[in-house]
Design a protein around this motif. Structure first.
Motif: not given
Length: 637
Positions: A528-546
Protein backbone atom coordinates in the motif's frame (compact mmCIF):
# COMPACT_ATOMS: atom_id res chain seq x y z
CA UNK A 1 33.20 -15.25 -24.32
CA UNK A 2 33.93 -12.28 -26.60
CA UNK A 3 37.11 -12.76 -28.62
CA UNK A 4 38.68 -9.61 -27.16
CA UNK A 5 38.25 -10.92 -23.64
CA UNK A 6 39.86 -14.18 -24.67
CA UNK A 7 42.82 -12.23 -25.99
CA UNK A 8 43.01 -10.26 -22.76
CA UNK A 9 42.97 -13.40 -20.68
CA UNK A 10 45.90 -14.77 -22.65
CA UNK A 11 47.95 -11.99 -21.08
CA UNK A 12 48.22 -8.93 -23.27
CA UNK A 13 51.38 -7.00 -22.52
CA UNK A 14 51.84 -3.55 -23.95
CA UNK A 15 53.97 -0.55 -23.19
CA UNK A 16 51.81 2.25 -21.89
CA UNK A 17 52.01 5.35 -19.81
CA UNK A 18 50.58 4.16 -16.56
CA UNK A 19 47.27 5.69 -15.45
CA UNK A 20 47.55 7.57 -12.18
CA UNK A 21 45.44 9.70 -9.89
CA UNK A 22 46.38 12.78 -11.84
CA UNK A 23 45.95 16.49 -11.37
CA UNK A 24 44.52 16.87 -14.86
CA UNK A 25 41.67 14.43 -14.21
CA UNK A 26 38.32 16.03 -13.42
CA UNK A 27 38.27 16.33 -9.63
CA UNK A 28 35.90 14.25 -7.56
CA UNK A 29 32.77 15.82 -6.14
CA UNK A 30 29.40 14.35 -5.22
CA UNK A 31 26.98 14.86 -8.09
CA UNK A 32 23.59 16.07 -6.87
CA UNK A 33 21.29 13.05 -7.10
CA UNK A 34 17.53 13.28 -7.75
CA UNK A 35 17.08 12.74 -3.99
CA UNK A 36 19.49 12.84 -1.06
CA UNK A 37 19.62 11.03 2.28
CA UNK A 38 20.90 12.33 5.63
CA UNK A 39 24.26 10.67 4.81
CA UNK A 40 24.81 11.86 1.22
CA UNK A 41 27.32 14.57 2.04
CA UNK A 42 28.97 12.83 5.00
CA UNK A 43 30.26 9.75 3.16
CA UNK A 44 33.58 11.45 2.41
CA UNK A 45 36.46 10.25 0.26
CA UNK A 46 37.58 7.40 2.53
CA UNK A 47 34.46 5.25 2.19
CA UNK A 48 33.73 1.97 3.92
CA UNK A 49 36.88 1.73 6.08
CA UNK A 50 35.56 -1.37 7.86
CA UNK A 51 37.15 -4.76 7.10
CA UNK A 52 34.90 -5.87 4.21
CA UNK A 53 35.04 -9.64 4.81
CA UNK A 54 34.09 -10.29 8.45
CA UNK A 55 34.00 -14.07 8.10
CA UNK A 56 37.65 -14.36 7.06
CA UNK A 57 39.77 -11.54 8.47
CA UNK A 58 43.52 -11.03 8.48
CA UNK A 59 45.51 -8.50 10.45
CA UNK A 60 47.70 -7.34 7.56
CA UNK A 61 45.58 -5.49 5.02
CA UNK A 62 45.47 -2.23 3.13
CA UNK A 63 42.25 -0.72 1.83
CA UNK A 64 42.26 0.53 -1.75
CA UNK A 65 38.94 2.33 -1.30
CA UNK A 66 38.94 6.04 -2.07
CA UNK A 67 39.51 8.23 -5.11
CA UNK A 68 40.42 6.35 -8.28
CA UNK A 69 40.27 7.56 -11.88
CA UNK A 70 37.72 6.51 -14.49
CA UNK A 71 36.84 6.97 -18.09
CA UNK A 72 34.23 5.56 -20.39
CA UNK A 73 35.20 3.05 -23.09
CA UNK A 74 33.49 2.63 -26.43
CA UNK A 75 33.20 -1.15 -26.71
CA UNK A 76 34.56 -4.53 -25.61
CA UNK A 77 37.35 -4.07 -28.14
CA UNK A 78 38.76 -1.28 -25.97
CA UNK A 79 40.35 -3.95 -23.81
CA UNK A 80 42.84 -4.66 -26.61
CA UNK A 81 44.47 -1.25 -26.16
CA UNK A 82 45.20 -0.21 -22.61
CA UNK A 83 44.85 3.52 -21.86
CA UNK A 84 48.00 5.47 -22.65
CA UNK A 85 47.58 8.27 -20.14
CA UNK A 86 45.68 9.46 -17.15
CA UNK A 87 42.01 8.59 -17.07
CA UNK A 88 39.62 11.48 -17.52
CA UNK A 89 37.70 11.65 -14.25
CA UNK A 90 38.14 11.02 -10.57
CA UNK A 91 35.65 8.53 -9.16
CA UNK A 92 34.83 7.27 -5.68
CA UNK A 93 35.47 3.55 -5.13
CA UNK A 94 33.39 1.70 -4.12
CA UNK A 95 30.33 3.17 -5.84
CA UNK A 96 27.90 2.65 -8.67
CA UNK A 97 28.81 4.78 -11.68
CA UNK A 98 25.15 5.76 -12.00
CA UNK A 99 25.06 7.19 -8.46
CA UNK A 100 25.60 10.73 -7.31
CA UNK A 101 28.13 9.50 -4.74
CA UNK A 102 30.38 8.14 -7.50
CA UNK A 103 31.01 11.65 -8.79
CA UNK A 104 30.03 10.44 -12.27
CA UNK A 105 26.24 9.83 -12.18
CA UNK A 106 26.46 8.29 -15.62
CA UNK A 107 23.97 6.61 -17.90
CA UNK A 108 24.60 3.57 -20.10
CA UNK A 109 28.02 3.08 -18.50
CA UNK A 110 28.43 -0.27 -20.20
CA UNK A 111 32.22 -0.18 -20.83
CA UNK A 112 34.53 1.41 -18.29
CA UNK A 113 38.15 1.79 -17.27
CA UNK A 114 39.19 2.27 -13.63
CA UNK A 115 42.69 2.96 -12.31
CA UNK A 116 44.58 3.48 -9.08
CA UNK A 117 48.05 2.88 -7.69
CA UNK A 118 49.28 1.28 -4.49
CA UNK A 119 52.44 0.53 -2.55
CA UNK A 120 53.00 -2.77 -0.79
CA UNK A 121 54.20 -2.35 2.81
CA UNK A 122 57.82 -3.39 3.28
CA UNK A 123 56.79 -5.56 6.22
CA UNK A 124 55.00 -7.87 3.78
CA UNK A 125 58.25 -8.96 2.14
CA UNK A 126 58.32 -12.73 1.63
CA UNK A 127 54.55 -13.14 1.84
CA UNK A 128 52.00 -13.40 -0.94
CA UNK A 129 49.96 -10.30 -1.80
CA UNK A 130 46.27 -11.01 -2.38
CA UNK A 131 44.10 -8.50 -4.24
CA UNK A 132 40.41 -8.69 -3.27
CA UNK A 133 37.29 -7.30 -4.93
CA UNK A 134 34.08 -7.66 -2.91
CA UNK A 135 31.91 -7.14 -6.03
CA UNK A 136 32.20 -5.66 -9.53
CA UNK A 137 29.17 -5.43 -11.81
CA UNK A 138 29.35 -7.28 -14.17
CA UNK A 139 32.58 -8.52 -15.84
CA UNK A 140 36.00 -7.39 -14.62
CA UNK A 141 39.38 -7.84 -16.27
CA UNK A 142 42.17 -6.85 -13.88
CA UNK A 143 45.61 -5.62 -14.97
CA UNK A 144 48.48 -5.12 -12.55
CA UNK A 145 51.42 -3.14 -13.93
CA UNK A 146 50.08 -3.69 -17.44
CA UNK A 147 49.79 -7.47 -17.15
CA UNK A 148 46.52 -9.35 -17.14
CA UNK A 149 46.01 -10.82 -13.66
CA UNK A 150 42.47 -12.22 -13.75
CA UNK A 151 38.98 -12.12 -15.22
CA UNK A 152 35.75 -12.43 -13.22
CA UNK A 153 32.11 -12.61 -14.25
CA UNK A 154 29.17 -12.01 -11.89
CA UNK A 155 28.08 -8.67 -10.46
CA UNK A 156 27.30 -9.81 -6.90
CA UNK A 157 30.25 -11.97 -5.94
CA UNK A 158 33.72 -11.54 -4.44
CA UNK A 159 36.93 -12.68 -6.05
CA UNK A 160 40.58 -12.78 -5.04
CA UNK A 161 43.76 -12.97 -7.12
CA UNK A 162 47.33 -13.51 -5.95
CA UNK A 163 49.17 -10.61 -7.59
CA UNK A 164 52.60 -11.21 -6.04
CA UNK A 165 54.22 -12.16 -9.34
CA UNK A 166 52.87 -9.04 -11.06
CA UNK A 167 54.25 -6.51 -8.57
CA UNK A 168 57.16 -4.12 -8.96
CA UNK A 169 60.03 -4.84 -6.63
CA UNK A 170 59.94 -1.30 -5.25
CA UNK A 171 57.65 1.67 -5.52
CA UNK A 172 54.15 2.08 -6.88
CA UNK A 173 52.07 -0.57 -8.57
CA UNK A 174 49.45 0.37 -11.12
CA UNK A 175 46.02 -1.29 -10.96
CA UNK A 176 43.80 -1.03 -14.03
CA UNK A 177 40.34 -2.63 -14.29
CA UNK A 178 38.19 -2.95 -17.39
CA UNK A 179 34.50 -3.44 -16.57
CA UNK A 180 31.75 -4.54 -18.90
CA UNK A 181 28.19 -4.28 -17.58
CA UNK A 182 25.52 -4.89 -20.23
CA UNK A 183 22.62 -4.96 -17.71
CA UNK A 184 19.54 -5.75 -19.86
CA UNK A 185 20.85 -4.73 -23.27
CA UNK A 186 20.35 -7.31 -26.01
CA UNK A 187 21.39 -10.06 -26.41
CA UNK A 188 22.45 -10.40 -22.77
CA UNK A 189 20.34 -12.37 -20.28
CA UNK A 190 22.27 -12.17 -17.02
CA UNK A 191 21.44 -11.95 -13.29
CA UNK A 192 20.44 -8.31 -12.74
CA UNK A 193 17.58 -8.32 -10.22
CA UNK A 194 15.68 -5.02 -10.46
CA UNK A 195 18.30 -3.21 -12.55
CA UNK A 196 17.36 -1.92 -15.99
CA UNK A 197 18.70 0.53 -18.56
CA UNK A 198 15.11 1.79 -18.94
CA UNK A 199 13.86 2.47 -15.38
CA UNK A 200 10.09 2.40 -14.92
CA UNK A 201 8.02 1.84 -11.77
CA UNK A 202 9.16 -1.48 -10.23
CA UNK A 203 12.45 -1.60 -12.21
CA UNK A 204 15.16 0.82 -11.26
CA UNK A 205 18.41 2.61 -12.09
CA UNK A 206 21.22 0.08 -12.63
CA UNK A 207 24.58 -0.17 -10.88
CA UNK A 208 27.78 -0.52 -12.90
CA UNK A 209 31.42 -0.77 -11.92
CA UNK A 210 33.37 -1.46 -8.75
CA UNK A 211 30.52 -1.12 -6.27
CA UNK A 212 31.99 -2.90 -3.25
CA UNK A 213 35.30 -2.63 -1.41
CA UNK A 214 38.76 -3.35 -2.82
CA UNK A 215 41.76 -4.26 -0.65
CA UNK A 216 45.09 -6.04 -0.59
CA UNK A 217 46.31 -8.29 2.19
CA UNK A 218 49.40 -10.23 3.10
CA UNK A 219 49.34 -14.01 3.54
CA UNK A 220 52.02 -16.72 3.70
CA UNK A 221 52.47 -19.05 0.76
CA UNK A 222 50.34 -21.66 2.51
CA UNK A 223 47.23 -19.81 3.60
CA UNK A 224 43.50 -20.12 4.19
CA UNK A 225 41.48 -19.46 1.04
CA UNK A 226 37.99 -20.27 2.30
CA UNK A 227 36.39 -21.00 5.65
CA UNK A 228 33.09 -22.88 5.87
CA UNK A 229 31.55 -23.29 9.30
CA UNK A 230 28.08 -24.53 10.24
CA UNK A 231 27.12 -24.78 13.91
CA UNK A 232 23.94 -26.48 15.13
CA UNK A 233 21.76 -26.19 18.21
CA UNK A 234 23.34 -29.40 19.55
CA UNK A 235 26.75 -27.70 19.74
CA UNK A 236 28.17 -29.62 16.81
CA UNK A 237 30.46 -27.68 14.48
CA UNK A 238 31.12 -28.78 10.90
CA UNK A 239 34.12 -26.92 9.52
CA UNK A 240 36.16 -27.01 6.33
CA UNK A 241 39.30 -24.90 6.10
CA UNK A 242 40.35 -24.63 2.46
CA UNK A 243 43.99 -23.77 1.84
CA UNK A 244 46.18 -22.76 -1.08
CA UNK A 245 47.57 -25.79 -2.86
CA UNK A 246 45.88 -29.17 -2.89
CA UNK A 247 47.70 -30.85 -0.03
CA UNK A 248 46.41 -30.95 3.53
CA UNK A 249 48.04 -28.87 6.22
CA UNK A 250 47.60 -28.87 9.96
CA UNK A 251 44.99 -26.42 11.22
CA UNK A 252 43.78 -25.40 14.64
CA UNK A 253 40.28 -24.03 15.21
CA UNK A 254 39.56 -22.16 18.43
CA UNK A 255 36.03 -21.14 19.49
CA UNK A 256 35.66 -18.23 21.93
CA UNK A 257 32.60 -17.05 23.84
CA UNK A 258 32.25 -13.45 22.66
CA UNK A 259 30.55 -12.32 25.86
CA UNK A 260 33.17 -13.66 28.26
CA UNK A 261 36.20 -13.84 25.93
CA UNK A 262 36.89 -17.37 27.17
CA UNK A 263 37.92 -20.30 24.98
CA UNK A 264 35.16 -22.92 24.87
CA UNK A 265 36.64 -25.38 22.35
CA UNK A 266 39.83 -26.11 20.44
CA UNK A 267 40.07 -28.59 17.58
CA UNK A 268 43.10 -29.75 15.63
CA UNK A 269 42.58 -31.08 12.13
CA UNK A 270 43.66 -30.78 8.52
CA UNK A 271 42.86 -28.35 5.74
CA UNK A 272 40.77 -29.21 2.67
CA UNK A 273 38.78 -31.88 4.53
CA UNK A 274 35.64 -31.49 6.63
CA UNK A 275 36.07 -31.87 10.36
CA UNK A 276 33.46 -32.18 13.10
CA UNK A 277 33.70 -31.32 16.78
CA UNK A 278 31.39 -30.27 19.60
CA UNK A 279 31.08 -27.30 21.93
CA UNK A 280 29.43 -27.90 25.29
CA UNK A 281 26.58 -25.85 26.77
CA UNK A 282 26.27 -23.38 23.90
CA UNK A 283 23.95 -20.39 23.95
CA UNK A 284 21.75 -20.52 20.86
CA UNK A 285 21.40 -17.84 18.19
CA UNK A 286 17.88 -16.50 17.56
CA UNK A 287 16.19 -13.16 16.82
CA UNK A 288 15.53 -12.71 20.54
CA UNK A 289 19.08 -13.67 21.54
CA UNK A 290 21.57 -13.31 18.66
CA UNK A 291 24.52 -14.91 20.45
CA UNK A 292 27.70 -15.21 18.40
CA UNK A 293 30.96 -17.04 19.03
CA UNK A 294 34.31 -15.86 17.69
CA UNK A 295 36.57 -18.26 15.82
CA UNK A 296 40.31 -18.23 15.21
CA UNK A 297 41.87 -20.51 12.60
CA UNK A 298 45.62 -21.08 12.50
CA UNK A 299 47.28 -22.71 9.49
CA UNK A 300 51.05 -22.49 9.85
CA UNK A 301 51.88 -18.78 9.90
CA UNK A 302 48.43 -17.77 8.66
CA UNK A 303 45.95 -16.68 11.33
CA UNK A 304 42.40 -15.69 10.34
CA UNK A 305 39.40 -14.81 12.46
CA UNK A 306 35.70 -15.43 11.93
CA UNK A 307 32.54 -16.08 13.93
CA UNK A 308 29.45 -18.29 13.98
CA UNK A 309 26.13 -18.74 15.70
CA UNK A 310 24.73 -22.02 17.00
CA UNK A 311 21.27 -22.58 15.56
CA UNK A 312 19.40 -25.20 13.55
CA UNK A 313 17.03 -24.50 10.67
CA UNK A 314 14.61 -27.29 9.76
CA UNK A 315 11.06 -28.05 8.75
CA UNK A 316 8.74 -30.28 10.68
CA UNK A 317 5.12 -31.12 11.31
CA UNK A 318 3.38 -29.16 14.07
CA UNK A 319 -0.16 -30.36 14.80
CA UNK A 320 -0.42 -31.73 11.27
CA UNK A 321 0.94 -28.58 9.53
CA UNK A 322 4.34 -28.23 7.85
CA UNK A 323 6.26 -25.48 9.67
CA UNK A 324 9.69 -23.83 9.57
CA UNK A 325 11.56 -24.65 12.75
CA UNK A 326 14.25 -22.57 14.43
CA UNK A 327 16.09 -24.52 17.11
CA UNK A 328 13.27 -27.06 17.12
CA UNK A 329 10.44 -24.57 17.52
CA UNK A 330 7.95 -23.04 15.09
CA UNK A 331 8.83 -19.35 15.03
CA UNK A 332 6.58 -17.17 12.88
CA UNK A 333 8.85 -15.33 10.45
CA UNK A 334 7.64 -11.85 9.60
CA UNK A 335 9.64 -9.34 7.61
CA UNK A 336 9.76 -6.91 4.75
CA UNK A 337 10.65 -7.11 1.10
CA UNK A 338 14.01 -5.36 1.30
CA UNK A 339 15.38 -4.19 -2.04
CA UNK A 340 18.46 -2.36 -0.83
CA UNK A 341 18.33 0.66 -3.16
CA UNK A 342 19.52 4.14 -2.16
CA UNK A 343 18.84 7.43 -4.00
CA UNK A 344 22.43 8.64 -3.54
CA UNK A 345 24.29 5.32 -3.83
CA UNK A 346 21.85 3.17 -5.88
CA UNK A 347 23.07 -0.32 -4.83
CA UNK A 348 25.47 0.81 -2.10
CA UNK A 349 24.46 2.76 1.02
CA UNK A 350 26.50 5.91 1.70
CA UNK A 351 28.12 4.28 4.72
CA UNK A 352 27.62 1.58 7.35
CA UNK A 353 25.59 3.90 9.59
CA UNK A 354 23.03 4.37 6.83
CA UNK A 355 22.90 0.64 6.10
CA UNK A 356 22.34 -0.25 9.74
CA UNK A 357 19.65 2.44 10.10
CA UNK A 358 17.27 0.45 7.88
CA UNK A 359 17.83 -2.70 9.93
CA UNK A 360 17.43 -0.89 13.25
CA UNK A 361 14.15 0.60 12.02
CA UNK A 362 12.76 -2.82 11.10
CA UNK A 363 13.86 -4.30 14.41
CA UNK A 364 12.23 -1.43 16.33
CA UNK A 365 8.92 -2.04 14.56
CA UNK A 366 9.05 -5.70 15.60
CA UNK A 367 10.09 -7.49 12.42
CA UNK A 368 12.26 -10.56 12.99
CA UNK A 369 13.00 -11.26 9.33
CA UNK A 370 13.48 -9.70 5.93
CA UNK A 371 13.58 -10.99 2.39
CA UNK A 372 16.67 -9.67 0.63
CA UNK A 373 15.00 -9.17 -2.70
CA UNK A 374 16.92 -10.31 -5.82
CA UNK A 375 20.09 -8.56 -4.66
CA UNK A 376 23.20 -9.57 -2.73
CA UNK A 377 24.51 -7.11 -0.16
CA UNK A 378 28.04 -6.39 1.07
CA UNK A 379 29.20 -8.88 3.70
CA UNK A 380 28.95 -6.22 6.42
CA UNK A 381 25.19 -6.21 5.90
CA UNK A 382 24.91 -9.88 6.77
CA UNK A 383 27.20 -9.38 9.74
CA UNK A 384 24.82 -6.68 11.00
CA UNK A 385 21.87 -9.06 10.63
CA UNK A 386 23.83 -11.73 12.50
CA UNK A 387 24.56 -9.31 15.33
CA UNK A 388 21.05 -7.84 15.51
CA UNK A 389 19.14 -11.10 15.18
CA UNK A 390 17.35 -10.70 11.85
CA UNK A 391 16.35 -13.82 9.90
CA UNK A 392 17.02 -13.60 6.16
CA UNK A 393 15.35 -15.03 3.09
CA UNK A 394 18.13 -14.53 0.54
CA UNK A 395 17.06 -14.26 -3.11
CA UNK A 396 19.18 -15.17 -6.09
CA UNK A 397 19.25 -12.09 -8.37
CA UNK A 398 16.93 -12.85 -11.23
CA UNK A 399 17.66 -12.97 -14.93
CA UNK A 400 16.03 -10.33 -17.12
CA UNK A 401 12.59 -9.99 -15.53
CA UNK A 402 9.28 -9.56 -17.30
CA UNK A 403 10.80 -8.31 -20.55
CA UNK A 404 9.82 -9.01 -24.14
CA UNK A 405 11.53 -8.45 -27.48
CA UNK A 406 10.13 -8.02 -30.98
CA UNK A 407 11.70 -10.27 -33.64
CA UNK A 408 12.43 -9.37 -37.25
CA UNK A 409 9.16 -11.03 -38.30
CA UNK A 410 7.30 -8.71 -35.89
CA UNK A 411 6.38 -11.48 -33.45
CA UNK A 412 6.87 -10.76 -29.75
CA UNK A 413 8.63 -13.22 -27.43
CA UNK A 414 9.39 -13.26 -23.72
CA UNK A 415 13.09 -12.86 -22.99
CA UNK A 416 14.28 -16.14 -21.48
CA UNK A 417 17.76 -17.64 -21.12
CA UNK A 418 19.25 -19.96 -23.69
CA UNK A 419 21.12 -23.05 -22.54
CA UNK A 420 24.42 -21.25 -21.98
CA UNK A 421 22.74 -18.40 -20.10
CA UNK A 422 20.83 -20.87 -17.93
CA UNK A 423 24.10 -22.65 -17.13
CA UNK A 424 25.66 -19.33 -16.14
CA UNK A 425 22.68 -18.57 -13.89
CA UNK A 426 23.21 -21.93 -12.21
CA UNK A 427 26.94 -21.25 -11.78
CA UNK A 428 26.27 -17.91 -10.15
CA UNK A 429 23.59 -19.44 -7.92
CA UNK A 430 26.30 -21.76 -6.66
CA UNK A 431 28.54 -18.74 -6.00
CA UNK A 432 25.75 -17.17 -3.96
CA UNK A 433 25.39 -20.25 -1.76
CA UNK A 434 29.12 -20.84 -1.29
CA UNK A 435 29.93 -17.21 -0.49
CA UNK A 436 27.00 -16.49 1.84
CA UNK A 437 26.30 -19.81 3.57
CA UNK A 438 28.45 -19.02 6.60
CA UNK A 439 26.16 -16.21 7.85
CA UNK A 440 23.89 -17.51 10.65
CA UNK A 441 21.11 -15.02 9.84
CA UNK A 442 20.35 -16.58 6.45
CA UNK A 443 17.66 -19.23 6.96
CA UNK A 444 16.22 -19.69 3.45
CA UNK A 445 17.49 -19.48 -0.13
CA UNK A 446 15.11 -18.22 -2.84
CA UNK A 447 15.85 -19.44 -6.38
CA UNK A 448 13.20 -17.76 -8.57
CA UNK A 449 11.02 -14.71 -8.07
CA UNK A 450 7.66 -14.58 -9.86
CA UNK A 451 8.86 -16.55 -12.84
CA UNK A 452 11.48 -13.96 -13.83
CA UNK A 453 13.95 -15.79 -16.04
CA UNK A 454 12.32 -19.10 -15.09
CA UNK A 455 12.14 -21.48 -18.05
CA UNK A 456 8.69 -22.95 -18.65
CA UNK A 457 9.35 -25.72 -21.21
CA UNK A 458 10.85 -27.74 -18.37
CA UNK A 459 11.14 -27.17 -14.62
CA UNK A 460 14.76 -26.21 -13.85
CA UNK A 461 13.90 -25.30 -10.24
CA UNK A 462 13.96 -28.98 -9.25
CA UNK A 463 17.60 -29.54 -10.27
CA UNK A 464 18.61 -26.11 -8.96
CA UNK A 465 16.95 -26.84 -5.62
CA UNK A 466 18.75 -30.18 -5.38
CA UNK A 467 22.06 -28.42 -6.06
CA UNK A 468 21.39 -25.78 -3.41
CA UNK A 469 20.58 -28.53 -0.90
CA UNK A 470 23.84 -30.31 -1.78
CA UNK A 471 25.87 -27.15 -1.28
CA UNK A 472 24.00 -26.22 1.90
CA UNK A 473 21.94 -28.92 3.62
CA UNK A 474 21.51 -26.70 6.71
CA UNK A 475 18.86 -24.35 5.30
CA UNK A 476 15.48 -24.39 3.59
CA UNK A 477 14.84 -23.52 -0.07
CA UNK A 478 11.99 -21.42 -1.46
CA UNK A 479 12.31 -22.59 -5.06
CA UNK A 480 9.68 -20.31 -6.60
CA UNK A 481 8.49 -17.29 -4.69
CA UNK A 482 5.17 -16.61 -6.40
CA UNK A 483 3.71 -17.67 -9.74
CA UNK A 484 5.09 -20.78 -11.49
CA UNK A 485 5.13 -23.28 -8.64
CA UNK A 486 5.44 -26.92 -9.72
CA UNK A 487 6.07 -28.37 -6.26
CA UNK A 488 9.81 -27.92 -5.78
CA UNK A 489 11.40 -26.87 -2.51
CA UNK A 490 10.21 -26.41 1.05
CA UNK A 491 7.65 -23.63 0.59
CA UNK A 492 4.23 -23.04 -0.90
CA UNK A 493 4.71 -19.32 -1.46
CA UNK A 494 1.82 -16.99 -2.34
CA UNK A 495 2.12 -13.44 -3.70
CA UNK A 496 -0.94 -11.21 -3.59
CA UNK A 497 -1.58 -7.48 -3.26
CA UNK A 498 -2.79 -6.00 -1.11
CA UNK A 499 -4.53 -8.75 0.90
CA UNK A 500 -2.68 -11.87 2.12
CA UNK A 501 -3.65 -15.39 1.06
CA UNK A 502 -1.25 -17.30 3.30
CA UNK A 503 -1.62 -21.06 3.76
CA UNK A 504 -5.32 -20.52 3.15
CA UNK A 505 -8.11 -22.24 1.18
CA UNK A 506 -8.37 -19.26 -1.20
CA UNK A 507 -5.92 -17.91 -3.76
CA UNK A 508 -5.63 -15.79 -6.90
CA UNK A 509 -4.53 -16.99 -10.34
CA UNK A 510 -1.13 -15.30 -9.88
CA UNK A 511 -0.10 -17.92 -7.31
CA UNK A 512 -0.75 -21.64 -7.05
CA UNK A 513 -3.15 -22.89 -4.37
CA UNK A 514 -1.65 -23.69 -0.99
CA UNK A 515 0.14 -27.05 -0.98
CA UNK A 516 -0.18 -28.61 2.51
CA UNK A 517 2.82 -30.87 1.90
CA UNK A 518 5.05 -27.77 2.16
CA UNK A 519 5.32 -24.69 4.36
CA UNK A 520 2.74 -21.98 3.63
CA UNK A 521 4.17 -18.44 3.48
CA UNK A 522 3.04 -15.09 2.10
CA UNK A 523 6.07 -14.19 -0.01
CA UNK A 524 4.71 -10.72 -0.80
CA UNK A 525 1.66 -8.72 0.25
CA UNK A 526 0.71 -5.22 1.36
CA UNK A 527 2.32 -2.80 -1.06
CA UNK A 528 0.00 0.00 0.00
CA UNK A 529 1.28 3.43 -0.95
CA UNK A 530 1.01 6.99 0.25
CA UNK A 531 2.28 9.86 -1.85
CA UNK A 532 4.69 12.44 -0.46
CA UNK A 533 5.75 15.99 -1.21
CA UNK A 534 8.46 16.48 -3.80
CA UNK A 535 11.30 16.90 -1.28
CA UNK A 536 10.92 13.21 -0.36
CA UNK A 537 10.44 11.86 -3.89
CA UNK A 538 12.87 10.61 -6.54
CA UNK A 539 12.76 13.78 -8.61
CA UNK A 540 12.71 12.17 -12.05
CA UNK A 541 9.60 12.89 -14.07
CA UNK A 542 9.31 9.39 -15.47
CA UNK A 543 9.30 7.96 -11.94
CA UNK A 544 6.79 10.53 -10.69
CA UNK A 545 4.51 9.66 -13.60
CA UNK A 546 4.37 6.00 -12.45
CA UNK A 547 3.45 6.64 -8.81
CA UNK A 548 -0.18 5.79 -9.46
CA UNK A 549 0.91 2.32 -10.63
CA UNK A 550 1.51 1.51 -6.94
CA UNK A 551 -0.79 -1.36 -5.92
CA UNK A 552 -2.93 0.90 -3.72
CA UNK A 553 -2.70 4.59 -2.90
CA UNK A 554 -3.95 5.86 0.45
CA UNK A 555 -4.49 9.60 0.45
CA UNK A 556 -3.57 10.22 4.09
CA UNK A 557 -1.08 8.71 6.52
CA UNK A 558 -4.00 7.88 8.83
CA UNK A 559 -5.66 5.90 6.03
CA UNK A 560 -2.35 4.18 5.26
CA UNK A 561 -1.96 3.04 8.86
CA UNK A 562 -5.61 1.94 8.99
CA UNK A 563 -5.13 -0.19 5.89
CA UNK A 564 -1.92 -1.66 7.33
CA UNK A 565 -3.77 -2.60 10.51
CA UNK A 566 -6.56 -4.29 8.53
CA UNK A 567 -4.16 -6.24 6.32
CA UNK A 568 -2.10 -7.42 9.28
CA UNK A 569 -5.38 -8.43 10.90
CA UNK A 570 -6.20 -10.58 7.88
CA UNK A 571 -2.79 -12.22 8.11
CA UNK A 572 -3.41 -12.81 11.83
CA UNK A 573 -6.63 -14.66 11.00
CA UNK A 574 -4.72 -16.86 8.57
CA UNK A 575 -2.18 -17.70 11.29
CA UNK A 576 -4.96 -18.57 13.74
CA UNK A 577 -7.33 -20.38 11.37
CA UNK A 578 -5.19 -21.86 8.60
CA UNK A 579 -1.56 -22.76 7.89
CA UNK A 580 0.30 -19.48 7.55
CA UNK A 581 3.90 -19.75 8.78
CA UNK A 582 5.41 -16.44 7.67
CA UNK A 583 4.82 -13.26 5.77
CA UNK A 584 6.73 -10.59 3.85
CA UNK A 585 5.36 -7.05 3.70
CA UNK A 586 6.14 -4.91 0.67
CA UNK A 587 8.36 -3.04 1.48
CA UNK A 588 11.13 -1.51 3.63
CA UNK A 589 11.50 1.76 1.71
CA UNK A 590 10.09 3.60 -1.27
CA UNK A 591 12.20 3.05 -4.39
CA UNK A 592 12.20 5.61 -7.21
CA UNK A 593 8.60 5.63 -8.52
CA UNK A 594 7.24 3.31 -5.82
CA UNK A 595 5.82 5.00 -2.71
CA UNK A 596 4.84 1.91 -0.70
CA UNK A 597 7.67 1.77 1.81
CA UNK A 598 7.61 1.88 5.58
CA UNK A 599 10.30 4.52 5.06
CA UNK A 600 10.46 7.13 2.34
CA UNK A 601 13.26 6.64 -0.21
CA UNK A 602 15.33 9.37 1.49
CA UNK A 603 14.85 7.64 4.88
CA UNK A 604 13.49 10.90 6.36
CA UNK A 605 9.82 9.85 6.71
CA UNK A 606 8.64 6.84 8.73
CA UNK A 607 5.03 6.06 7.84
CA UNK A 608 4.00 3.46 10.47
CA UNK A 609 2.28 4.35 13.70
CA UNK A 610 5.00 2.61 15.71
CA UNK A 611 2.87 1.44 18.62
CA UNK A 612 0.15 0.11 16.34
CA UNK A 613 2.56 -1.81 14.14
CA UNK A 614 4.48 -3.22 17.09
CA UNK A 615 1.24 -4.54 18.59
CA UNK A 616 -0.05 -5.97 15.31
CA UNK A 617 3.25 -7.75 14.62
CA UNK A 618 3.47 -9.13 18.17
CA UNK A 619 -0.03 -10.55 17.73
CA UNK A 620 1.28 -12.62 14.82
CA UNK A 621 4.07 -14.09 16.95
CA UNK A 622 1.70 -14.80 19.84
CA UNK A 623 -0.83 -16.54 17.59
CA UNK A 624 1.91 -18.74 16.11
CA UNK A 625 3.30 -19.56 19.54
CA UNK A 626 -0.14 -20.73 20.63
CA UNK A 627 0.00 -23.35 17.87
CA UNK A 628 3.57 -24.47 18.58
CA UNK A 629 3.72 -28.10 19.68
CA UNK A 630 6.55 -29.28 17.47
CA UNK A 631 7.18 -32.90 16.59
CA UNK A 632 10.61 -34.09 15.47
CA UNK A 633 12.16 -32.13 12.57
CA UNK A 634 12.06 -33.56 9.06
CA UNK A 635 14.61 -32.15 6.66
CA UNK A 636 16.70 -29.03 7.02
CA UNK A 637 19.66 -29.24 9.34
Amino acid sequence: MHHSLLLALCGIASAFSVPRQASNSTKYAVKTPPLTTPWTYTAGTDPWPEYPRPQLQRSQLQSLNGIWTYQNASSLDAINSLPSGQLANEVLIPSCLESGLSGIQGEYTIYSWFATSFDVPSTWTGDRVLLNFAAVDYEATVFVNGRNATFHRGGYFAFTVDVTDYLNGNGQNELLVFVHDPTDSDPYVIPIGKQTLRPSHIFYTPCSGIWQSVWIESAPASHVTQLDIAAGMDGQVNATVSSSGNSSAQVQITVTDRKTNTTVATHNGASNVECTFSVQDVSLWSPDSPTLYDITVTLGDDVVTSYTGFRTIARGEVDGIERPLLNGEFVFQFGTLDQGFWPDGIYLPPNKEAMVYDLQTLKKLGFNMLRKHIKVEPALYYQACDEMGILLFQDMPSLRPSQQRTLDNCTVETVLPDAAQQDEFARQLELLIVQQRHFPSIVTWVVYNEGWGQLVDYYPEFALTDRVKQLDPTRLVDSTSGWYDHGAGDFSDNHHYANPQCGSPFYSIASAPYDPSRIGVQGEFGGIGQNLSIEHLWNVQGAIDTINQTYEIDTTIEAWNYRGHRLLGELLDQVKMYSCSGGIWTQTTDVEGEVNGLLSYDRRVLRPDVGQWQADIQNLYDAAAARNNASMPAGGG
